[in-house]
Design an enzyme around this catalytic site. Structure first.
Site, PDB file in Angstrom:
ATOM      1  N   GLU A   1       0.894  -1.238   0.132  1.00 10.69           N
ATOM      2  CA  GLU A   1      -0.011   0.019  -0.013  1.00 10.69           C
ATOM      3  C   GLU A   1       0.908   1.233   0.050  1.00 10.69           C
ATOM      4  O   GLU A   1       0.532   2.238   0.712  1.00 10.69           O
ATOM      5  CB  GLU A   1      -1.138  -0.031   1.444  1.00 10.69           C
TER       6      GLU A   1
HETATM    7  C1  ACM Z   1      -2.045  -5.357   4.122  1.00  7.90           C
HETATM    8  O1  ACM Z   1      -3.220  -5.871   4.314  1.00  7.90           O
HETATM    9  N1  ACM Z   1      -1.990  -4.212   3.607  1.00  7.90           N
HETATM   10  C2  ACM Z   1      -0.729  -6.168   4.075  1.00  7.90           C
END
Ligand code: ACM
Length: 673
Positions: A315
């Site tokens: 992310e």
């Molecule tokens: C995640 O759930 N961002 C690894």
């Protein structure tokens, strides 16, 4: 060498003579091969253990823990005494196993129980630990004392990497939580504790080299290095590896609070009170960033001996990179069209740093890029697809996506998700690259009070998926054994079951929670996304709501589902009466629940659910009558009930009803005009 156990017969059991009960299999995870035999080995105060070959303090510790379980479960007084010959249990271990446990550690064992005695054979101490765990799960009673049923078990895991992740970043979890989690993991043969230690909400591991990481980035909640070493030692004593995660380059706001020069934006930075994808990101263009990481990783490598280190990588939104003219110019100079390419550059620079400190890289699936060294392990969180993509490129992988506990799926649903699904199109050589899977306990919505009830017993079902043969897929049998395992886990000190009643008492301000328990039995927590839309929790939100008290997969749901399915298949009068009794029990509980809500503003937040329940119960009662009597419902009745069910499905109040899909089927089974 001999292990001194217990032989003093203080008050012997009467001989378990006449009975030849067979094995009642409550083993979890199900071993690879189980052959039941005739006869039993009585468990008496004379139970003794002999270590026939290799011995070590680690093996003796495991034996001590097993004997304690045996003693507690079978009511044995096991006092130290000279070893008996022959011993009740003879343990033959070929050698210590690896000095630092790797994914290649041999965990296999062979356990034979006969009426004359038991033998446990393994190549390594970890294998012996797995066998001792199985031995304690074999304890049975015939009502006249306790015994081990005669059985031969040959066992080895299907997957080498059987992990459980705890996110200590978003909510700090005290060391006691971590240690009891490790006990639970060992009980179900999980072998990797993945410790997510850094997040936008907190930097949770002490660095002596960079003291401002926790000094400014943790709100004072972090693990000292001594505590981290204690966790590593405790895990090793149980055959569990500890893989720490330092999430980079995003989810890294807490690094930047004390060291803003690492950031991609000017700062200053503050610990983020909001969960989700934040912008704070390490600057991948400066050599000083890598010098910092090198020193930090070097410091951590001395604490965490595991060959693997998780660098996160998830992310990273690239926002600060695009917004920073210097970083944008760097991207142009390197012909990076996307920020994902810049992240790959970052990972390419991390890889030799990790290698220098003896570590292989694990990263979430965003790290997947053929430009990375082939010893990178990809942890797939967005779906099984990236696992297959990684394998096709030659990367080893771990599946996490189906095992996110905060999705609040049932144990049965997660159980059936296989890292290598039946009928996979992955060629056998690529299947070999799938190392296993990980249960993920993200930290947005859990604290020390609630976390056990989210992890257990569901993680035990997933542990079986990782250990047992692929052919072990009977969900009903899994639940039968899981119910027993849940009680065993409780005996280890896990609070997954006791939490609900304690939390209901807190909510009600009363010890009189009978009605509330009936209400809670038809409820489950909303999942992360649903709840965040209702509540927007932060690290400072107390988890004291009804949605924090109730359990993700209550037993009552399965019982009702089974009763409804059986009734639809064969609508007997007795079946109708049993169903109606359940529905009436719900309705009867509501007035008392509402009275307690009047006195408790926190509990009253769930009032809409209490208001919805009687009409839903009535729909069930009426449906049972119509079906059993074979009468058509009045015009419009069915649609009216389906509308009620649809309205009750809407997420609100942090709790949802567990029975709506089955109730819908019941209503739809009513003969229509
Ligand atoms: C995640 O759930 N961002 C690894």
């Amino acid at each position: 060498m001999r292990y001194l156990a217990a032989i003093v017969l203080v008050c012997g059991w009467s001989a378990l003579s006449a009975q030849t009960p067979g094995l009642v299999n409550t083993l979890m995870p199900e071993p690879a091969h189980v052959t039941a035999a005739r006869g039993t080995l009585p468990l008496t105060n004379a139970f003794s253990v002999q270590v026939a070959r290799f011995d070590s303090p680690r093996l003796e510790g495991a034996i001590r823990r097993a004997l304690r379980r045996l003693s507690m479960q079978a009511g044995l007084t096991l006092a130290p005494a000279p070893a008996a010959t022959p011993a009740t249990l003879t343990i033959t271990v070929a050698g210590a196993g690896e000095a630092v446990q790797s994914i290649g550690e041999d965990e296999s064992y062979d356990l034979e129980v006969t009426p004359q005695g038991a033998t446990l054979t393994s190549r390594t101490v970890v294998g012996a630990m797995r066998g001792l765990t199985t031995l304690t799960q074999l304890i049975q009673t015939g009502g006249d004392g306790y015994f081990l049923p005669a059985v031969h078990i040959e066992d080895a895991p299907r997957f080498r990497w059987r992990g459980l992740m705890i996110d200590s970043g978003r909510h700090f979890e005290p060391v006691a939580v971590i240690l009891r989690t490790l006990d639970g993991m060992a009980a179900v043969k999980l072998n990797v504790f993945h410790w997510h230690l850094t997040e936008d909400q907190g930097f949770r591991i002490e660095s002596k080299v960079f003291p401002k990481l926790t000094g400014m980035g943790s709100n004072g909640q972090f693990y000292t290095q001594a505590q981290a070493r204690e966790v590593v030692a405790y895990a090793r004593a149980r055959g569990i590896r500890v893989v720490p995660e330092f999430d980079m380059p995003a989810h890294s706001t807490s690094w930047l609070v004390g060291y803003p020069e690492l950031g991609s934006a000017p700062g200053p930075f503050a610990i983020s009170p909001a969960f989700g994808v934040r912008d704070g990101t390490l600057d991948p263009t400066r050599d000083s960033t890598y010098q910092f990481i090198d020193k930090f990783i070097g410091e951590m490598a001395a604490i965490f001996p595991d060959p693997y280190m998780h660098i996160g990588g998830d992310e990273s939104n690239g926002k600060e990179w695009r917004a920073n003219p210097r970083i944008a110019a760097f991207m142009r100079a390197h012909h990076f069209a996307t920020t994902a390419e810049l992240q790959t550059y970052f990972n390419q620079r991390l890889a030799p740093i990790l290698a220098k400190h003896g570590k292989k890289m694990v990263g979430w699936d965003e790290v997947l890029n053929p430009a990375l060294p082939k010893n990178v392990v990809v942890e797939s969180w967005r779906g099984v697809k990236s696992l297959a993509q990684g394998a096709a490129l030659g990367y080893q992988g771990i599946l996490a996506a189906p095992y996110y506990l905060d999705h609040m799926e049932t144990a049965g649903t997660m159980y059936l998700a296989d890292p290598i699904p039946a009928g996979t199109s992955m060629p056998p050589a690529e299947q070999k690259l799938v190392l296993g899977g990980e249960v993920c306990m993200w930290g947005e919505l859990v604290d020390a009070g609630t976390i056990d009830s989210r992890m257990w017993p569901r993680s035990a079902a997933i542990a079986e998926r990782f250990w047992s043969p692929a052919s072990v897929t009977d969900v009903n049998d899994m639940y039968r054994r899981l119910t027993v395992e849940s009680t065993r886990l409780e005996a280890l000190g896990l609070t997954h079951r006791t939490h609900e009643a304690a939390a209901l008492r807190q909510l009600a301000g009363s010890s009189d929670i009978g009605a509330l328990q009936v209400f809670a039995s038809v409820l489950a927590p909303l999942n992360l996304g649903q709840r965040q839309r209702q509540q927007h929790a932060t690290p400072f939100t107390p988890f004291d709501r009804l949605g924090d008290a109730v359990r993700p997969d209550p037993a009552a749901r399965r019982e009702l589902d089974a009763a409804i399915q059986a009734f639809i298949a064969a609508p007997t009068a007795a079946g109708a009466a049993a169903l109606k009794a359940r529905f009436q029990q719900w309705t009867a509980a509501v007035p008392e629940v509402e009275r307690q809500m009047d006195a408790s503003p926190l509990l009253a937040l769930a009032r809409p659910r209490a208001e919805q329940l009687p009409a839903l119960a009535q729909a069930g009662e009426q449906a049972a009558d119509f079906i059993q009597q074979g009468t058509d419902a009045p015009a419009g009745w069915q649609q009216q009930q389906l509308d009620l069910i649809s309205a009750a499905e809407k997420p609100q109040t942090l709790v949802r009803f567990t029975f709506l899909p089955e109730l819908r089927k019941l209503v739809q089974a009513v003969p229509a005009h």
